[in-house]
Design an enzyme around this catalytic site. Sequence first.
Site, PDB file in Angstrom:
ATOM      1  N   HIS A 101       0.883  -1.160   0.000  1.00  0.00           N
ATOM      2  CA  HIS A 101       0.000   0.000   0.000  1.00  0.00           C
ATOM      3  C   HIS A 101       0.924   1.215   0.000  1.00  0.00           C
ATOM      4  O   HIS A 101       1.656   1.442   0.968  1.00  0.00           O
ATOM      5  CB  HIS A 101      -0.917  -0.005   1.229  1.00  0.00           C
ATOM      6  CG  HIS A 101      -1.931  -1.111   1.167  1.00  0.00           C
ATOM      7  ND1 HIS A 101      -2.339  -1.813   2.272  1.00  0.00           N
ATOM      8  CD2 HIS A 101      -2.613  -1.610   0.099  1.00  0.00           C
ATOM      9  CE1 HIS A 101      -3.244  -2.722   1.885  1.00  0.00           C
ATOM     10  NE2 HIS A 101      -3.423  -2.620   0.577  1.00  0.00           N
ATOM     11  N   GLU A 154       1.486   3.558   2.954  1.00  0.00           N
ATOM     12  CA  GLU A 154       1.914   3.015   4.247  1.00  0.00           C
ATOM     13  C   GLU A 154       3.434   2.877   4.171  1.00  0.00           C
ATOM     14  O   GLU A 154       3.967   1.922   3.602  1.00  0.00           O
ATOM     15  CB  GLU A 154       1.203   1.687   4.510  1.00  0.00           C
ATOM     16  CG  GLU A 154      -0.312   1.893   4.603  1.00  0.00           C
ATOM     17  CD  GLU A 154      -1.132   0.602   4.565  1.00  0.00           C
ATOM     18  OE1 GLU A 154      -0.557  -0.493   4.704  1.00  0.00           O
ATOM     19  OE2 GLU A 154      -2.365   0.705   4.377  1.00  0.00           O
ATOM     20  N   GLU A 188       1.313  -4.560  10.995  1.00  0.00           N
ATOM     21  CA  GLU A 188       0.831  -3.174  10.956  1.00  0.00           C
ATOM     22  C   GLU A 188       1.706  -2.404  11.931  1.00  0.00           C
ATOM     23  O   GLU A 188       1.670  -2.639  13.140  1.00  0.00           O
ATOM     24  CB  GLU A 188      -0.633  -3.108  11.412  1.00  0.00           C
ATOM     25  CG  GLU A 188      -1.591  -3.975  10.596  1.00  0.00           C
ATOM     26  CD  GLU A 188      -1.942  -3.371   9.248  1.00  0.00           C
ATOM     27  OE1 GLU A 188      -1.664  -2.171   9.024  1.00  0.00           O
ATOM     28  OE2 GLU A 188      -2.498  -4.107   8.415  1.00  0.00           O
TER      29      GLU A 188
END
Length: 443
Positions: A83, A86, A281
């Site tokens: 992504h 990110e 994450e």
Amino acid sequence: MDLSRLWLGLLLPVLAALDFRYHHQEGMEAFLKSVAQNYSSITHLHSIGKSVRGRNLWVLIVGQCPKEHRVGIPEFKYVANMHGDETVGRELLLHLIDYLVSRHGKDLEITNLINSTRIHIMPSMNPDGFEAVKKPDCFYSNGRENYNKFDLNRNFPDAFEYNNISKQPETLAVMKWLKTETFVLSANLHGGALVASYPFDNGAQATGALLSRSLTPDDDVFQHLAYTYASRNPNMTKGDQCKNKMDFQNGITNGYSWYPLQGGMQDYNYVWAQCFEITLELSCCKYPREEKLPFFWNDNKASLIEYIKQVHLGIKGQVFDQNGNPLPNVIVEVQDRKHICPFRTNKFGEYYLLLLPGSYVINITAHGHDPHLTKVVIPEKFQTFSALKKDFHLPIQGKLDSILVSNPSCPLIPLYKVMPSHSVATRPGLFLFSMTLLLIFFK
Ligand SMILES: *[C@@H]1O[C@H](CO)[C@@H](O)[C@H](O)[C@H]1NC(C)=O
Ligand SMILES: *[C@@H]1O[C@H](CO)[C@@H](O)[C@H](O)[C@H]1NC(C)=O
Ligand SMILES: *[C@@H]1O[C@H](CO)[C@@H](O)[C@H](O)[C@H]1NC(C)=O
Ligand SMILES: *[C@@H]1O[C@H](CO)[C@@H](O)[C@H](O)[C@H]1NC(C)=O
Ligand SMILES: *[C@@H]1O[C@H](CO)[C@@H](O)[C@H](O)[C@H]1NC(C)=O
Ligand SMILES: [Zn+2]
């Protein structure tokens, strides 16, 4: 190894060749090329393909024999920035590269790691997305997707549903890459939350979907892997660091319990590439200001190193026929841990099974022959830089290497069609479903 060099290395501070700022494609390429040149004996830089806009998808390999696989040396990978908005993982991987190469021959742990593991590092799977983001922003931006507006973490074949999405160049490049190496362990670095999430991301009744989760037969190993990462990251391990978002006990979660998604990369790695992958994450804010980068590196350094070492969990070895020829394409699995696509030996007859200490029955099945069952015990204190080594000699005559290039028992049709449970599979409850609407843009 020269001990005086080792001591010198421990005493002298290592000069950072890399600064803490965001590196765009050009700066990233310059850094990677410079590493590949300065450390040519332990690194190999190559591009696995190009993005929609023609940017190279760079992978730097670090290892004792970086250019090719060696029998017994497991293949590990990190992939970041799929992504594009990110961004923390992208910079962390550049710092990880810097850390590994600059300590090789100086720091015993890093030297052992590089000697025993082939480490593939891809700082950006979506370079077009990264370049599309105008300025740092904590929330979703259009740089999440690739240039054609596809979310790459929804773009892979899915084991549970028919994924009718046109495959993007970045996805196809990764799928092709996974066929060229026997990857054993991997992590995929994201942002927007603080948690280590493990497969499955999608599911059916057979994997626990009625209970709002979707577990693999290797769930103990996956929980251990996620915990290994999260427990060494001081903020992730607390589990509640991102305001107004979900709490995660110990900083880990099953992907499906958090929210289901289709066509994700971690499920694809596990089901089709027999590679254990988790999703990390790393930051509440997707694209934090660069002044924050040193703190992120500090919080993640120990986790990133310790996670690589987990590629040496369990058992590994080769399968031979009665004449001592390696047998490729032979199914090697642990009884009661049957995979959707059975795990098979590679062209050198090698297998790698990530397992926690305990006793297991290994089931080896060569095409057209009876299964060969062997009890093995993985000792409590596994050697840090090698899995338990065990070769098998089957009482059969070779000539098996002619069989099938592609994995014959891997379903070409989506699994949900053959899983009787699919029609009654449900999604997590209403509460979780509404959370999904809030959270859908992270992993
Ligand atoms: C490579 O070596 C050159 C010359 O010594 C140095 O300027 C550069 O910073 C080094 N690059 C890396 C990434 O270590
Ligand atoms: C590197 O690993 C090999 C086994 O793969 C071992 O024999 C050798 O001693 C190791 N070398 C160092 C410097 O640790
Ligand atoms: C796949 O998608 C295309 C266009 O979105 C659609 O026309 C086609 O019917 C779909 N195929 C299947 C099998 O769902
Ligand atoms: C982790 O949390 C502490 C305390 O809230 C904070 O000072 C630090 O900056 C955080 N680390 C990162 C990388 O955000
Ligand atoms: C061993 O593996 C083969 C191939 O997957 C399978 O057909 C067989 O049932 C397994 N045997 C046992 C005892 O688990
Ligand atoms: Zn993401």
